[in-house]
Design a protein around this motif. Sequence first.
Motif, PDB file in Angstrom:
ATOM      1  N   VAL A 142     -17.136 -28.875  22.815  1.00 42.15           N
ATOM      2  CA  VAL A 142     -16.846 -28.886  24.251  1.00 42.15           C
ATOM      3  C   VAL A 142     -15.348 -28.977  24.528  1.00 42.15           C
ATOM      4  O   VAL A 142     -14.897 -28.672  25.634  1.00 42.15           O
ATOM      5  CB  VAL A 142     -17.569 -30.049  24.968  1.00 42.15           C
ATOM      6  N   ASN A 143     -14.584 -29.401  23.525  1.00 43.09           N
ATOM      7  CA  ASN A 143     -13.138 -29.559  23.707  1.00 43.09           C
ATOM      8  C   ASN A 143     -12.420 -29.092  22.444  1.00 43.09           C
ATOM      9  O   ASN A 143     -12.455 -29.767  21.417  1.00 43.09           O
ATOM     10  CB  ASN A 143     -12.798 -31.025  24.001  1.00 43.09           C
ATOM     11  N   ILE A 157     -16.302 -21.545  19.619  1.00 43.09           N
ATOM     12  CA  ILE A 157     -16.739 -21.370  21.001  1.00 43.09           C
ATOM     13  C   ILE A 157     -16.611 -22.713  21.717  1.00 43.09           C
ATOM     14  O   ILE A 157     -17.217 -23.704  21.295  1.00 43.09           O
ATOM     15  CB  ILE A 157     -18.199 -20.885  21.050  1.00 43.09           C
ATOM     16  N   GLU A 158     -15.811 -22.739  22.783  1.00 47.08           N
ATOM     17  CA  GLU A 158     -15.650 -23.965  23.566  1.00 47.08           C
ATOM     18  C   GLU A 158     -16.753 -24.015  24.618  1.00 47.08           C
ATOM     19  O   GLU A 158     -16.725 -23.293  25.608  1.00 47.08           O
ATOM     20  CB  GLU A 158     -14.274 -24.011  24.228  1.00 47.08           C
ATOM     21  N   SER A 159     -17.745 -24.872  24.345  1.00 46.18           N
ATOM     22  CA  SER A 159     -18.933 -24.882  25.211  1.00 46.18           C
ATOM     23  C   SER A 159     -19.823 -26.052  24.823  1.00 46.18           C
ATOM     24  O   SER A 159     -19.690 -26.620  23.740  1.00 46.18           O
ATOM     25  CB  SER A 159     -19.717 -23.578  25.022  1.00 46.18           C
ATOM     26  N   GLU A 160     -20.735 -26.401  25.720  1.00 42.84           N
ATOM     27  CA  GLU A 160     -21.875 -27.216  25.311  1.00 42.84           C
ATOM     28  C   GLU A 160     -22.649 -26.432  24.261  1.00 42.84           C
ATOM     29  O   GLU A 160     -22.698 -25.196  24.313  1.00 42.84           O
ATOM     30  CB  GLU A 160     -22.777 -27.519  26.505  1.00 42.84           C
ATOM     31  N   ALA A 161     -23.263 -27.126  23.308  1.00 39.87           N
ATOM     32  CA  ALA A 161     -23.872 -26.425  22.173  1.00 39.87           C
ATOM     33  C   ALA A 161     -25.217 -25.782  22.491  1.00 39.87           C
ATOM     34  O   ALA A 161     -25.504 -24.689  21.994  1.00 39.87           O
ATOM     35  CB  ALA A 161     -24.024 -27.390  20.994  1.00 39.87           C
ATOM     36  N   LEU A 162     -26.037 -26.428  23.293  1.00 39.43           N
ATOM     37  CA  LEU A 162     -27.392 -25.908  23.508  1.00 39.43           C
ATOM     38  C   LEU A 162     -27.403 -24.491  24.082  1.00 39.43           C
ATOM     39  O   LEU A 162     -28.159 -23.637  23.598  1.00 39.43           O
ATOM     40  CB  LEU A 162     -28.197 -26.858  24.398  1.00 39.43           C
TER      41      LEU A 162
END
Length: 236
Positions: free
Chosen positions: A101-102, A126-131
């Motif tokens: 996420v960061n 990839i900068e993101s929530e994983a789900l």
Amino acid sequence: MEQNKKKVSKGLLQSDDLYQYILETSVYPREPEPLKELREATASHPGAEMATAPDAGQLMSMLLGLVDAKKTIEVGVFTGYSLLLTALAIPEDGKIVAIDVNREPYDQIGFPIIKKVGVEHKIDLIESEALPVLDKLLEQHENEGSFDFAFVDADKVNYWNYHERLMKLLKVGGIAVYDNTLWGGSVVMPIESTPEHMKPGRQYTIELNKLLAADTRVQISHASLGDGITICRRLY
């Protein structure tokens, strides 16, 4: 023996001296120089305790080799110690889907070292929530059963959600490794003795450990390396 300016204990052994003995005798002498550089650079970060323990990392390197890993997933990157050890272990045309996420700690500390080593082309960060990322991977059916290895060191509340998705993404015989599965030893502490900030993670970890132990899809080994790691090999 290596003298650390700042010792960050990641072991649950009763003796810190014994843990240091393991590191200095068997881990640090075999640690590749780029990993040592990244570990030492991470030690000055305020969140240094979130880094992968080097003894756990050493076992992960062996597991990556044992399954001839080429295509992997990493959920939770921080500065990139486990990401770098994976990139060093997989072949030149190997690929890592890394999610966090960061990405700032990675960009500031890990990426310059990874770029210097010349393995950055193996990494898709990839900068993101994983789900949502894992769900998107599963929308492409060719990804099912195509990954050799996964490492999860992220938000404890979602570990089981990650596990369910990884059981579809990993090939039969593939391995998933979950970090912090002893949660600082709090899993056996009375709740009233558990530090307040550890209580939520303690409960999530206890529940996860029960679910993994009962999951017939995997062969498991719960190892007391670092803050506890659980190794799951997909059986079917």
